[in-house]
Design an enzyme around this catalytic site. Structure first.
Site, PDB file in Angstrom:
ATOM      1  N   GLU B  15      39.105  50.120  43.715  1.00 57.89           N
ATOM      2  CA  GLU B  15      39.723  50.928  44.761  1.00 57.89           C
ATOM      3  C   GLU B  15      41.188  50.537  44.831  1.00 57.89           C
ATOM      4  O   GLU B  15      41.531  49.365  44.864  1.00 57.89           O
ATOM      5  CB  GLU B  15      39.072  50.662  46.114  1.00 57.89           C
ATOM      6  CG  GLU B  15      39.445  51.682  47.220  1.00 57.89           C
ATOM      7  CD  GLU B  15      40.920  51.770  47.457  1.00 57.89           C
ATOM      8  OE1 GLU B  15      41.540  52.388  48.217  1.00 57.89           O
ATOM      9  OE2 GLU B  15      41.522  51.199  46.789  1.00 57.89           O
ATOM     10  N   CYS B  62      39.921  51.303  53.996  1.00 59.10           N
ATOM     11  CA  CYS B  62      39.231  51.470  52.724  1.00 59.10           C
ATOM     12  C   CYS B  62      37.990  52.333  52.829  1.00 59.10           C
ATOM     13  O   CYS B  62      37.146  52.109  53.674  1.00 59.10           O
ATOM     14  CB  CYS B  62      38.838  50.126  52.143  1.00 59.10           C
ATOM     15  SG  CYS B  62      38.068  50.333  50.540  1.00 59.10           S
ATOM     16  N   CYS B  65      35.014  50.134  50.854  1.00 60.39           N
ATOM     17  CA  CYS B  65      34.457  49.187  51.833  1.00 60.39           C
ATOM     18  C   CYS B  65      34.481  49.854  53.200  1.00 60.39           C
ATOM     19  O   CYS B  65      34.935  49.256  54.175  1.00 60.39           O
ATOM     20  CB  CYS B  65      35.228  47.895  51.915  1.00 60.39           C
ATOM     21  SG  CYS B  65      36.211  47.534  50.510  1.00 60.39           S
ATOM     22  N   HIS B  69      35.599  47.502  57.918  1.00 55.70           N
ATOM     23  CA  HIS B  69      36.790  47.344  58.750  1.00 55.70           C
ATOM     24  C   HIS B  69      36.569  47.905  60.155  1.00 55.70           C
ATOM     25  O   HIS B  69      37.344  47.622  61.068  1.00 55.70           O
ATOM     26  CB  HIS B  69      37.996  48.008  58.104  1.00 55.70           C
ATOM     27  CG  HIS B  69      38.501  47.281  56.903  1.00 55.70           C
ATOM     28  ND1 HIS B  69      39.290  46.160  57.003  1.00 55.70           N
ATOM     29  CD2 HIS B  69      38.306  47.482  55.577  1.00 55.70           C
ATOM     30  CE1 HIS B  69      39.576  45.719  55.782  1.00 55.70           C
ATOM     31  NE2 HIS B  69      38.984  46.506  54.902  1.00 55.70           N
ATOM     32  N   ARG B 479      32.877  42.438  49.578  1.00 57.29           N
ATOM     33  CA  ARG B 479      33.844  41.732  48.731  1.00 57.29           C
ATOM     34  C   ARG B 479      34.221  40.363  49.296  1.00 57.29           C
ATOM     35  O   ARG B 479      35.111  39.712  48.769  1.00 57.29           O
ATOM     36  CB  ARG B 479      35.087  42.593  48.538  1.00 57.29           C
ATOM     37  CG  ARG B 479      34.825  43.712  47.557  1.00 57.29           C
ATOM     38  CD  ARG B 479      35.787  44.862  47.664  1.00 57.29           C
ATOM     39  NE  ARG B 479      35.306  45.963  46.846  1.00 57.29           N
ATOM     40  CZ  ARG B 479      34.324  46.800  47.201  1.00 57.29           C
ATOM     41  NH1 ARG B 479      33.759  46.685  48.379  1.00 57.29           N
ATOM     42  NH2 ARG B 479      33.923  47.745  46.391  1.00 57.29           N
ATOM     43  N   SER B 502      40.051  41.242  49.496  1.00 57.12           N
ATOM     44  CA  SER B 502      40.894  41.396  48.312  1.00 57.12           C
ATOM     45  C   SER B 502      42.270  40.770  48.523  1.00 57.12           C
ATOM     46  O   SER B 502      43.007  40.567  47.560  1.00 57.12           O
ATOM     47  CB  SER B 502      41.012  42.865  47.902  1.00 57.12           C
ATOM     48  OG  SER B 502      39.758  43.334  47.465  1.00 57.12           O
ATOM     49  N   CYS B 546      39.665  45.726  45.384  1.00 61.16           N
ATOM     50  CA  CYS B 546      39.791  46.877  46.233  1.00 61.16           C
ATOM     51  C   CYS B 546      41.280  47.223  46.352  1.00 61.16           C
ATOM     52  O   CYS B 546      41.912  46.949  47.321  1.00 61.16           O
ATOM     53  CB  CYS B 546      39.163  46.560  47.566  1.00 61.16           C
ATOM     54  SG  CYS B 546      38.621  48.035  48.325  1.00 61.16           S
ATOM     55  N   CYS B 549      45.364  50.345  39.249  1.00 56.92           N
ATOM     56  CA  CYS B 549      46.443  49.954  38.265  1.00 56.92           C
ATOM     57  C   CYS B 549      46.681  50.706  36.889  1.00 56.92           C
ATOM     58  O   CYS B 549      46.068  51.659  36.626  1.00 56.92           O
ATOM     59  CB  CYS B 549      46.306  48.549  37.805  1.00 56.92           C
ATOM     60  SG  CYS B 549      45.675  47.247  38.703  1.00 56.92           S
TER      61      CYS B 549
END
Lengths: 397, 567
Positions: B15, B62, B65, B69, B479, B502, B546, B549
């Site tokens: 992510e 996120c 995830c 949160h 995570r 992360s 998370c 790239c």
């Protein structure tokens, strides 16, 4: 701007005849086949090129390039939840998902190669999907992929797409990160294209379909794609670029709790008697009266039984609607434009001791005096006082 | 041999937006930098808002995830108010945590990381009969039969022959580091597709209780918004609860008979990889699955283990435990924010200041958290090690099962020390999933029993006093340990900070220039083909990043970027 019919005339997907050697048919056999089909249909032999193109268009899966900007991947995740069709059917049988940071096997340079190859192969024909907003502050530096800002990527990629789908509230109008004070200057795709002056290579506007929602319902995305693939046209859109089949009605107009609203039966607090009886959540701050979406009609997760926020007892907070979701407070009462409820109903869940200034606290004290105060309009005064404070505060910012 | 710089940007199958830079010498990574490439300012946006709304905003940090949160935000506000929630609310939150966690771990293994180990086109060379033999030697799963494998093979063949490889184009097919036999590749490919189906069922549990997913909307500061009423059609009633139970039962088979056998088989077949990817061995995790409304007793333990020494385990015992609160700090020395400080999250300010990638200065949007002034690795491995250190029976049982399975294939007993590795993180995630499934059953039974006792309460109304309150919440997310920190003033948010798993793992160098866990774990990682750095992805993916790239090559000597075309 061109009408949908004009731009749809372009073929979509890679040319199947380029790949026939993989499938065991060579190009010469294919040309012979197309020629015999042309004759069989009673058309002049000179038309065989057109017939060949038509066959190719039918067979290839249209290419999709999916970009992630300022986002949380929730919209991609929502597709993992869909059952009709499933994500695997979508990407194995319906479209060719050529670039997606979430699912692509290759990374880094391999990912870049996949992107460039698909753009070359499908120039002017691929569907661009954008998930996430574009940061306009600080030249877009708040989000970079392979060293490129969203703006730079859009300049490179968007002109070559046939149409764009802005999936989710972020790509539609900025979403959560555009909430005040919008630190990164986040805007949606259509706005970013406008700011950057990005058009298709022929100078015409790139059609953008907005599918707001946080995340977007997977079915609003899948239905848009299927609409295009099966009916060969774009769905009818409203003034905000949203498909009417999904955003044509207010949640309030389609809510199973509406009869309670009309009858004046409201939950006042989570877990109270009204809440446990499934009464209307308007007094808890439900934004159904000012939010356009099909949540009550199609629900979430394909599990039936009123599986959507209002259905389980939580007010809608307007996640799909610009100016409502991530803008108004959860327990702030919605603006009702269609129908106004009688004013004698008791107050909402918004006020709590700490957040209220001396002036409005005095009013709140008066409110505690009883429902008669409401009838005299004190309640409205309180709301106006709080709003004025909020405006003042935002001006100071 | 000279040192070459590899930049992987974007890192895909994660992510978000992540960039990894590695210096490679003699086929090994000798240095590494991890850089988060996106900032949205959600903590800034929260200032001045109603604390009861915070979870709706923070959940949008996120969508992978999702839920986590939201739940931890409620815990932070409830901690600041010293507010206990009803047992039903705690159990419903726990069920959502378990169903979301199981979905997340399944998707991570099959859809986000398996393609680092499994060569999909090689599956076309497999003999379905031999695949059946292999699969049945490790599992009783009914779909492990030759006919099913032949069907999958046919589907893959049709897809590849279409010439449109979609997400499978430019994968690491035929890479020297891909060593599974065709039959193992076919089995894993079949399960890649089946896993899509089973993760959906786990999500359906989340949806029944959470109203939607991603981004559930059944929560409230003080409890949950679910109305509980067995005598009403618009509330959580027996039909809804029976649906949850049915989905749980369907999911169990896949968790026990597919995921566990697959992970352990792949780990055993890649036994050469067991020494790689250790990195930071200070492990931090949170206790979770509270059994009461206050968070003083938990279904799964958590705490801190320094230097991989389980005897030094310090348990975190309750919501609000000062041992956690006092020892978390974040540094921005190498991050794109104004200033250079190391502070407790309560006192942080995040004013962005982007300066491009500067490996000796600032190079990431991610901050560098520390525990007791040291970097710490978080995630399922930290969670499982805490379970072992605390003597948690379910964790010990499933871990032994996994280690025995690996040992049975490699033909030798496998020591626990192999867990400190890239493959160890995958094994630990799978062990944790088994425990999560137990947690789901435990919490379901407890919810039914509590409703049967006549308790339908689901919400305690929060009251916000005048003045300032501070609080934090923690949660053992898929995570790793996640914490939110809030300062409330006169009923409004004054400051809000999230210290995310992360962030712990993907963080840049800290105030003492010590590498973050991703960076440290890449050291000595082999890289057989510099232009296709599959092994770098293996190790980075094992953390389940998370962020998101891409890969370019730099030539250090000339300080210029060399693009290697592999198309």
């Amino acid at each position: 701007m061109k009408t949908t019919g004009e731009w749809l005339e372009k073929e979509i997907g890679p040319r199947i005849s380029d790949q026939l050697d993989i499938g065991g048919i060579d190009r010469r056999s294919f040309i012979k086949f197309a020629a015999s089909m042309t004759v069989a249909m009673g058309l002049p032999v000179g038309m065989s090129g057109r017939v060949m193109a038509a066959i190719e268009e039918e067979s290839a899966r249209p290419a999709v390039i999916w970009l992630h900007f300022q986002e949380c991947t929730g919209c991609t995740e929502s597709l993992l939840r869909s059952t009709h069709p499933t994500l695997e059917t979508l990407i194995l049988d319906m479209v060719s998902l050529d670039y997606s940071e979430t699912l692509l096997a290759g990374a880094g340079h391999q990912a870049e190669a996949a992107l460039h190859e698909s753009m070359e192969r499908n120039d002017g024909r691929f569907i661009l999907v954008v998930e996430g907003s574009v940061p306009t502050a600080d030249n877009g530096n708040f989000c970079k992929v392979a060293g490129q800002t969203p703006q730079q990527m859009l300049h490179k990629i968007a002109p070559h797409a046939v149409a764009a789908i802005a999936i989710g509230s972020c790509a539609s109008w900025g979403g959560v990160q555009s909430a005040a004070p919008n630190p990164t200057g986040a805007v949606g795709l259509a706005k970013a294209l406008e700011i950057e002056g990005i058009t298709k290579t022929d100078g015409s506007a790139l059609p953008v379909i907005n599918l707001p929602g946080c995340p977007a319902s997977p079915y609003n995305f899948l239905s848009t794609v299927l609409y295009y693939l099966t009916l060969k046209q774009l769905p009818a859109l409203d003034a905000k670029g949203r498909p009417q089949f999904a955003y044509g009605r207010l949640i309030h107009e389609n809510c199973e709790r509406r009869p309670h609203y009309d009858a004046g039966r409201f939950a006042q607090e989570y877990g109270d008697e009204g809440h446990r009886k499934g009464y209307c959540l308007y007094k808890l701050g439900c934004k159904g009266p000012e939010t356009f979406a099909n949540c009550p009609a199609i629900e979430f997760g394909d599990v039936g039984g009123n599986t959507w926020p209002v259905g389980i007892g939580h007010p809608c907070f307007g996640c799909s609607e610009q100016g409502v979701g991530f803008h108004k407070a959860l327990h702030e009462q919605a603006d009702v434009t269609s129908v106004t409820p009688p004013s004698m109903f008791p107050g909402i869940f918004a006020e709590h001791g700490g957040g209220i200034s001396a002036g409005s606290a005095a009013l709140a004290g008066a409110v505690a005096g009883g429902a008669t105060v409401y009838a005299l309009g004190a309640y409205d005064k309180l709301r106006r006082a709080e709003k004025a404070e909020a405006t003042e505060a935002s001006q100071q910012d | 041999m000279s040192t070459n710089r590899i930049t992987v940007d974007p890192v895909t199958r994660i992510e978000g937006h992540l960039r990894i830079d590695c210096d490679i010498k003699d086929g090994k990574v000798v240095d590494a930098w991890s850089s988060g490439q996106m900032w949205r300012g959600i903590e800034t946006i929260l200032r001045g808002r109603d604390p009861r709304d915070a979870w709706l905003y923070t959940q949008r940090i996120c969508g992978v995830c999702t839920t986590v949160h939201a739940i931890v935000s409620l815990r932070a506000v409830e901690n600041a108010l010293d507010l206990e929630i009803p047992l039903n609310a705690q159990l419903i939150r726990n069920l959502i945590m378990a169903s979301h966690g199981i979905h997340d771990h399944i998707v991570h293994f099959y859809h986000l990381s398996a393609l680092d180990w499994v060569d999909v086109p090689s599956a076309l060379k497999a003999d379905p009969k031999a695949t059946e033999k292999l699969a049945q030697s490790i599992s009783n799963w009914p779909n492990n039969n030759a006919q099913h494998f032949a069907n999958v093979q046919e589907r893959v063949k049709k897809f590849i022959n279409s010439g449109q490889l979609g997400i499978f184009s430019h994968g690491y097919w035929g890479h020297k580091a891909m060593i599974l036999p065709p039959e193992a590749n076919l089995m894993a490919t079949a399960h890649y597709l089946e896993a899509l189906d089973y993760q959906r069922r786990s999500n359906q549990i989340t949806a029944v209780l959470g109203a939607k997913t991603p981004h559930v909307q059944n929560l409230a500061v003080g409890g949950v918004a679910n109305a509980i009423n067995p005598d009403n059609q618009s509330a959580l009633n027996m039909e809804r609860l029976a649906y949850v139970k049915t989905l749980m039962d369907e999911l169990g088979g896949f968790v026990r008979e597919v995921y566990l056998p697959d992970v352990t088989a792949i780990a055993a077949l890649y036994a050469d990889w067991l020494p790689y990817g250790q990195g930071v061995t200070n492990y931090l995790s949170a206790p979770d699955f509270p059994r009461d409304g206050k968070g003083t007793e938990f279904g799964m333990p958590g705490g801190y283990i320094p230097n991989a020494d389980l005897s030094q385990f310090h348990e975190i015992t309750h919501f609000g435990d000062p041992y956690f609160e006092k020892n978390v700090k974040e540094s921005i020395k190498h991050s794109w924010y104004q200033g250079d400080w190391t502070r407790t999250p309560y006192e942080e300010e995040t004013e962005p200041e982007y300066t491009d990638f500067n490996e000796n200065g600032a190079y990431s949007w991610v901050k560098a958290p520390t525990f007791l002034d040291q970097p710490a690795q978080v995630g399922p491995l930290a969670n499982v090690l805490a379970g072992v250190a605390a003597g948690h029976e379910p964790t010990k049982r499933y871990l032994k099962m996994a280690m025995d399975r690996i040992g049975a294939i490699t033909g030798s007993e496998v020591p626990l020390s192999v867990l400190h590795s890239t493959l160890g993180r995958h094994a630990a995630r799978c062990v944790r999933t088994q425990v999560l499934y137990d947690m789901m059953q435990e919490n379901y039974d407890a919810l039914i029993a509590n409703i049967a006792s006549g308790d339908y309460t689901s919400f305690n109304k929060p009251v916000f006093p005048k003045g300032e309150q501070m609080g934090f919440g923690f949660h053992e997310a898929p995570r790793g340990i996640l914490s939110h920190w809030i300062v409330i003033e006169d009923g409004k948010i004054k400051n809000y900070q999230a210290v995310v798993p992360s962030t712990w793992n993907a963080g840049p160098r800290n105030q003492d220039d010590a590498r973050g866990p991703y960076e440290a774990s890449l050291i000595d990682n082999p890289v057989l083909e510099e232009d296709r750095p599959l092994e770098v992805l293996r190790t980075v993916h094992s953390f389940d990043p998370c962020l998101a790239c891409a890969v370019h090559l730099h030539d250090n000597e000339r300080q210029t970027v060399v693009r290697v075309n592999t198309a």
